[in-house]
Structure formats: structure tokens, C-alpha cells
Enzyme design. Structure first.
Site, PDB file in Angstrom:
ATOM      1  CG  HIS A 221      -1.688  -1.084   1.390  1.00  0.00           C
ATOM      2  ND1 HIS A 221      -3.016  -1.482   0.854  1.00  0.00           N
ATOM      3  CD2 HIS A 221      -1.663  -2.298   2.472  1.00  0.00           C
ATOM      4  CE1 HIS A 221      -3.558  -2.311   1.311  1.00  0.00           C
ATOM      5  NE2 HIS A 221      -2.723  -2.867   2.108  1.00  0.00           N
ATOM      6  CG  ASP A 222       1.612   2.468   3.864  1.00  0.00           C
ATOM      7  OD1 ASP A 222       0.480   2.644   3.602  1.00  0.00           O
ATOM      8  OD2 ASP A 222       2.056   2.233   5.229  1.00  0.00           O
TER       9      ASP A 222
HETATM   10  C1  BDR Z   1      -2.914   0.838   5.575  1.00  0.00           C
HETATM   11  O1  BDR Z   1      -3.132   0.536   6.921  1.00  0.00           O
HETATM   12  C2  BDR Z   1      -1.875  -0.264   7.337  1.00  0.00           C
HETATM   13  O2  BDR Z   1      -2.268  -1.303   7.733  1.00  0.00           O
HETATM   14  C3  BDR Z   1      -0.865  -0.280   5.929  1.00  0.00           C
HETATM   15  O3  BDR Z   1       0.311   0.152   6.624  1.00  0.00           O
HETATM   16  C4  BDR Z   1      -1.615   0.788   4.997  1.00  0.00           C
HETATM   17  O4  BDR Z   1      -0.905   2.050   5.419  1.00  0.00           O
HETATM   18  C5  BDR Z   1      -3.782   0.049   4.607  1.00  0.00           C
HETATM   19  O5  BDR Z   1      -5.021   0.033   4.920  1.00  0.00           O
HETATM   20 CA    CA Z   2       0.949   2.647   6.880  1.00  0.00          CA
END
Ligand code: BDR
Ligand code: CA
Length: 338
Positions: free
Chosen positions: A243-244
Site C-alpha cells: 500500500h504505502d
Molecule cells: C493501511 O493500513 C496499514 O495497515 C498499512 O500500513 C496501510 O497504511 C492499509 O489499509
Molecule cells: Ca501504514
């Protein structure tokens, strides 16, 4: 060159965001700030320091908010493990933290640079960013861009409609979306396309083997090993989403993703929809404009990420791992010759 402050809660995918930023020559990582989210502030801060230590990254790291703005704290051990980034063996952290609170590091850094040159990259709950806006509202006009990992327009991952970073601190998120600065929302719709597939894992492994130094690549593989198991078991994903790191990738190479103009509000009160990002796309008409709410939602000031170019993304991640690996190997060689 993009000057950024990465505000994070490592977090397996946060770790890859740090590595991607630090390993790319088009990013100047001015600082890392931590916020309680995936785990306690102590643990996510330790994890950020550990990532930097393993990869030889020397930037200021400052601790931030230990609880959300209003909502009681919700950590996610079920996804990221008891320590917030389980899987790799973490080194004993030796580096010093920046003495400032994260909010002060953010404000000082923005004020110390020319207007319109510093981008904020929150990839955890947006608590630090909301606190910084409240403490020093001038940053709203001075910041170049805020690119967030959070939200979604098709589905949630905590509830059917809410994504984690927004769900756990919706009030901060709403403040960030409504402030008068350019915001890009990189939500689940996009990040679920950014999978650390076997192909990407093999490429990262090959980088370490080619350099004769597998420490960083193995660290990443251990991260993906743990979170890959979680995502298979909890979400039935074939590989874990990174994701990030998508936010940083978009700053390095905007062609890595498509975005669309939209208005975004965070649902603060819904019994079943709290933390939902309500996204009204400019070019997907379908709303009746005669009410005040509908009129406000016509201010399409946010860019919302929709489509990822996975190959470009994978190339960027691999490139950063290569650069960090080579730098670290070169540093070792220098130490040996002294
Ligand atoms: C987001 O939530 C966290 O678990 C991950 O690091 C990401 O930033 C995804 O929903
Ligand atoms: Ca995160």
C-alpha cells in the site's frame, strides 16, 4: 527532486515506502515522523529506526502522536503482528531519535524551505498532519502537496466501507481532506493492484545475490513473507499489497498511476459507515446538484488514484533496493579499507 516528509506507522508496507524513498535519487527524504496506528507509538518508532538501520538510511526520525485525535486507539496486530512489523529479525536499535515531536519537525521543516517545495506523505493515520495544521496553520499554504495512503471508493478493509488509516482517526482525515492544499488520495482501489508478487520477490532476491550482499533484500523478503501469509489468510489475496509505497512511487514517476479529480469527505457519524471516504468524481456524473451538500461535493479538489502501472511500480521498488544495497556494500568496503 521531490522533498518529502514521510509520516508513517511501520508497518510492513510502510517499511517499503521508506526504502523506496531513501533509495531513489529523485526523492529527498527530509525526515520520517511516526504515528501510532498499526501498533503502539513505541513499536512503530522502533520499527522505523530498525528499517533505517538495516538499510543504512540516515535521516531525522521523530516520534509523533500516541493516540488518534478523537477516536479511541485501534491497533492492527491481526494484520501486522504483535510488534507491528513481525517477520524480519530486527536489529537492536542504536540511533538517536530527533528530539522534537513529529508535529514540530513537520512545521519546522516546512517553514525552513521555500514555499511550495515540501510534500507531506502520510501513510498511517493522519493524526500528526492534523495536529501540525492546527498548531501552525501557515503550513497549509506552504506545503506543495499532500499525498496520502488511505481511503477507498469501492471497498474497505476494516469495515465494508472503511479503510484502516481513515477508520482509526476519521476526524484527522477529514481535516486533511478539507484543508485548502492539494491532496492526492491513494486508496485501496489503487494499492490492491500493487502486489508483491512472486515476480517482484524474485527480482528483489536477485538484487541481493548479484551484489553479494543479501541483508536488505532478505529483510524485504521476510517482510513480504509475514504479511503475505496474513493477506492470504485474512483477505484471500494471492500476494501482499505494498500500500504505502504507492504514494512515494507516484512522486518519483507520476506515470505510475492514473488519478481522477473528485471531492472527498470522510463519514464521521455513520453507524455502519464511519471512516468511509465518500468520493464524488468530477467526470462520473450522477448527482443531483440542488442541495447544499451536493454543491459542496462539486468542488473536485482532490486527485484520487485509480489505476496502477504495476511494471513501473515494480521497477521503482527494485531500483531502490539495488541502490540501497550497493550503497551499503560500498560503505562496508570503505570501513574495511580504513
Ligand atoms: C493501511 O493500513 C496499514 O495497515 C498499512 O500500513 C496501510 O497504511 C492499509 O489499509
Ligand atoms: Ca501504514
Amino acid at each position: 527532486m521531490e522533498k518529502i516528509i514521510l509520516d508513517c506507522d511501520p508497518g510492513h508496507d510502510d517499511a517499503i515506502a521508506i526504502l523506496l524513498a531513501a533509495g531513489n535519487p529523485n526523492i529527498e527524504l527530509l525526515g520520517i515522523t511516526t504515528v501510532a496506528g498499526n501498533n503502539t507509538l513505541d513499536n512503530v518508532t522502533r520499527n522505523a529506526q530498525a528499517v533505517c538501520q538495516v538499510a543504512g538510511i540516515d535521516v531525522p526520525i521523530a516520534r509523533g502522536a500516541s493516540v488518534p485525535f478523537v477516536t479511541p486507539q485501534i491497533v492492527s496486530e491481526d494484520i501486522h503482528g504483535d510488534g507491528g512489523m513481525d517477520g524480519p529479525v530486527l536489529p537492536e536499535v542504536t540511533g538517536e531519535l530527533d528530539p522534537r515531536h513529529a508535529v514540530d519537525l513537520i512545521i519546522d521543516t516546512v517553514l525552513a524551505h521555500p514555499p511550495g517545495t515540501v510534500t507531506l506523505v502520510p501513510v498511517g493515520p493522519f493524526t500528526n498532519i492534523a495536529l501540525a495544521m492546527r498548531k501552525e496553520p501557515r503550513i497549509i499554504e506552504l506545503v506543495k502537496h499532500v499525498i496520502v495512503m488511505g481511503g477507498s471508493y469501492t471497498r474497505g478493509n476494516v469495515t465494508p466501507t472503511a479503510e484502516y488509516n481513515i477508520y482509526v482517526d476519521p476526524e484527522s482525515a477529514e481535516a486533511v481532506f478539507q484543508a485548502d492544499w492539494p491532496v492526492t488520495m491513494v486508496g485501496l482501489d489503487l494499492t490492491h493492484q500493487a502486489l508483491a508478487t512472486q515476480e517482484l520477490q524474485d527480482r528483489v532476491r536477485a538484487v541481493g545475490e548479484a551484489a553479494g550482499d543479501t541483508e536488505i533484500s532478505q529483510f524485504i523478503l521476510d517482510i513480504w513473507g509475514f504479511i503475505g501469509t496474513t493477506y492470504r489468510e485474512v483477505f484471500e489475496f494471492p500476494a501482499p499489497p505494498v500500500h504505502d509505497a504507492c504514494t512515494v512511487a507516484a512522486l518519483i514517476d507520476p506515470a505510475v498511476m492514473k488519478t481522477e479529480a473528485a471531492h472527498v469527505h470522510v463519514e464521521l457519524h455513520g453507524q455502519w459507515t464511519k471512516g468511509m471516504t465518500v468520493v464524488n468524481f468530477k467526470d462520473r456524473p450522477g448527482m443531483h446538484h440542488s442541495t447544499g451538500v451536493a454543491a459542496e461535493m462539486q468542488d473536485h479538489r482532490t486527485q484520487v488514484a485509480t489505476e496502477l502501472d504495476w511494471q513501473r511500480f515494480a521497477d521503482l521498488v527494485t531500483d531502490s533496493v539495488r541502490r540501497l544495497t550497493e550503497q551499503k556494500a560500498a560503505g562496508r568496503a570503505d570501513t574495511r579499507t580504513v
